[in-house]
Design an enzyme around this catalytic site. Sequence first.
Site, PDB file in Angstrom:
ATOM      1  N   LYS A   1     -13.979   5.191  -2.158  1.00  0.00           N
ATOM      2  CA  LYS A   1     -13.162   4.878  -3.343  1.00  0.00           C
ATOM      3  C   LYS A   1     -13.863   3.760  -4.147  1.00  0.00           C
ATOM      4  CE  LYS A   1      -9.192   6.667  -0.904  1.00  0.00           C
ATOM      5  NZ  LYS A   1      -7.755   6.663  -0.677  1.00  0.00           N
TER       6      LYS A   1
ATOM      7  N   SER B   1      -4.871   8.002   6.291  1.00  0.00           N
ATOM      8  CA  SER B   1      -4.750   7.045   7.395  1.00  0.00           C
ATOM      9  C   SER B   1      -5.339   7.568   8.699  1.00  0.00           C
ATOM     10  CB  SER B   1      -3.290   6.604   7.581  1.00  0.00           C
ATOM     11  OG  SER B   1      -2.826   5.944   6.412  1.00  0.00           O
TER      12      SER B   1
ATOM     13  N   GLU C   1      -4.654  16.212   2.236  1.00  0.00           N
ATOM     14  CA  GLU C   1      -4.347  14.788   2.235  1.00  0.00           C
ATOM     15  C   GLU C   1      -2.917  14.586   1.734  1.00  0.00           C
ATOM     16  OE1 GLU C   1      -8.239  12.300   2.074  1.00  0.00           O
ATOM     17  OE2 GLU C   1      -7.449  12.533   0.068  1.00  0.00           O
TER      18      GLU C   1
ATOM     19  N   GLU D   1      -5.618  10.666  -6.145  1.00  0.00           N
ATOM     20  CA  GLU D   1      -5.710   9.533  -7.087  1.00  0.00           C
ATOM     21  C   GLU D   1      -6.230   9.997  -8.447  1.00  0.00           C
ATOM     22  OE1 GLU D   1      -7.981   7.087  -4.389  1.00  0.00           O
ATOM     23  OE2 GLU D   1      -6.246   7.039  -3.050  1.00  0.00           O
TER      24      GLU D   1
ATOM     25  N   ASN E   1     -14.746   8.431   2.173  1.00  0.00           N
ATOM     26  CA  ASN E   1     -14.504   8.250   0.740  1.00  0.00           C
ATOM     27  C   ASN E   1     -14.319   6.755   0.511  1.00  0.00           C
ATOM     28  OD1 ASN E   1     -13.623   8.139  -1.869  1.00  0.00           O
ATOM     29  ND2 ASN E   1     -11.706   9.270  -1.541  1.00  0.00           N
TER      30      ASN E   1
ATOM     31  N   GLY F   1      -3.592   5.581   2.625  1.00  0.00           N
ATOM     32  CA  GLY F   1      -3.602   4.126   2.489  1.00  0.00           C
ATOM     33  C   GLY F   1      -2.310   3.460   2.931  1.00  0.00           C
TER      34      GLY F   1
ATOM     35  N   HIS G   1      -8.949  14.733  -5.877  1.00  0.00           N
ATOM     36  CA  HIS G   1      -8.291  13.740  -5.019  1.00  0.00           C
ATOM     37  C   HIS G   1      -6.953  13.355  -5.665  1.00  0.00           C
ATOM     38  CE1 HIS G   1      -7.423  10.059  -2.868  1.00  0.00           C
ATOM     39  NE2 HIS G   1      -8.257  10.471  -1.941  1.00  0.00           N
TER      40      HIS G   1
END
Length: 249
Positions: free
Chosen positions: A13, A211, A167, A98, A11, A173, A96
Site C-alpha cells: 500500500k 488481516s 478480500e 481501497e 501489498n 486492516g 482493490h
Amino acid sequence: MNAMKKLIAGNWKMNGSRADNAALLAGIAAGLPANACDVLVCPPAVYIADVVQALQGTAVMVGSQDVSAADKGAFTGELSAAMLADCGVRYAIVGHSERRLYHGETDAVVGAKAQAALAKGITPIVCVGETLEQREAGETQAVVKRQLAGAIHAVAHCVSEIVVAYEPVWAIGTGKTASPEQAQEVHAVLRAQLAAATEQSGRVRILYGGSMNAANAQTLLAQPDIDGGLIGGAALKAADFLTIIQAAS
Ligand code: 13P
C-alpha cells in the site's frame, strides 16, 4: 488444485521509504526458504524500479498496486501496463477495495484494467470482497460473484490467466480475519464461477486477503480453495512475511 504452487503477495500500500524498503527486502531475501512458494511484493509505484533491482538474483517477483486501463497518452498520473512491464512488473493488483472506495473504480473499470494488464503479459490480481453491511445483509455471494463476473467478461478467453483475491472489506486492516470456514465458503463459490467460465479453473489461484498474519496463515492456507494470500500489514515485517511464506511452501 492442491498441486498448484501457492502465491504469497505483499501489498505494501502507501508505506515505505528507500531505506525501509532496502531493509525489508534484505530481510526477506535472507530468510527465503529453498523451494519457496511463489513470492511477490507490490511496492508503491515510485519504488518499483529500485525494488526490481534490489531483488535481482532472488526468486521474489515484483508487482504493481494498480495499472491504467488505457494504453498511453493524456492520462495524467496514470501508469500503463507497457510501462510497468518495461520496469520488470509481473503482476498487477486491480480493483482493490481501497481503489473501488476512494477512486470510484467500478467492475467495468476493474475488468478493463485486468484486460490491459494481460495484453502486456502482466498477470492481474483481481480483488473482490463484500463490506460488513453487505455480509450482514446476506449479500456476500451476490457481491463477489458480480465483481468477478465483470472481470471474467472483460478478459474473455484469458480467464485461466488471472489471479483472484478474496478480500472481505471488513477484514482489511482491522485485525478481524475471516475464519477459515468463512473464507473457504466464498473461495468455493468463486472456484465454481471460474469453472463455469474456463475448463482450466484449477489453474487459477484464489488468494485470501484481510488481516492474514503469521499466526493465522497456516489454517487459512490449509483450506482446499485457498491458494495463497494477499498480505497488507504483515508484509511490512520481514519476519512475519517469511512465516507466512513458510506456511505456504
Ligand atoms: P491487511 O493484511 O493489512 O488486512 O490488508 C489486506 C489487504 O488489503 C491486502 O491487499
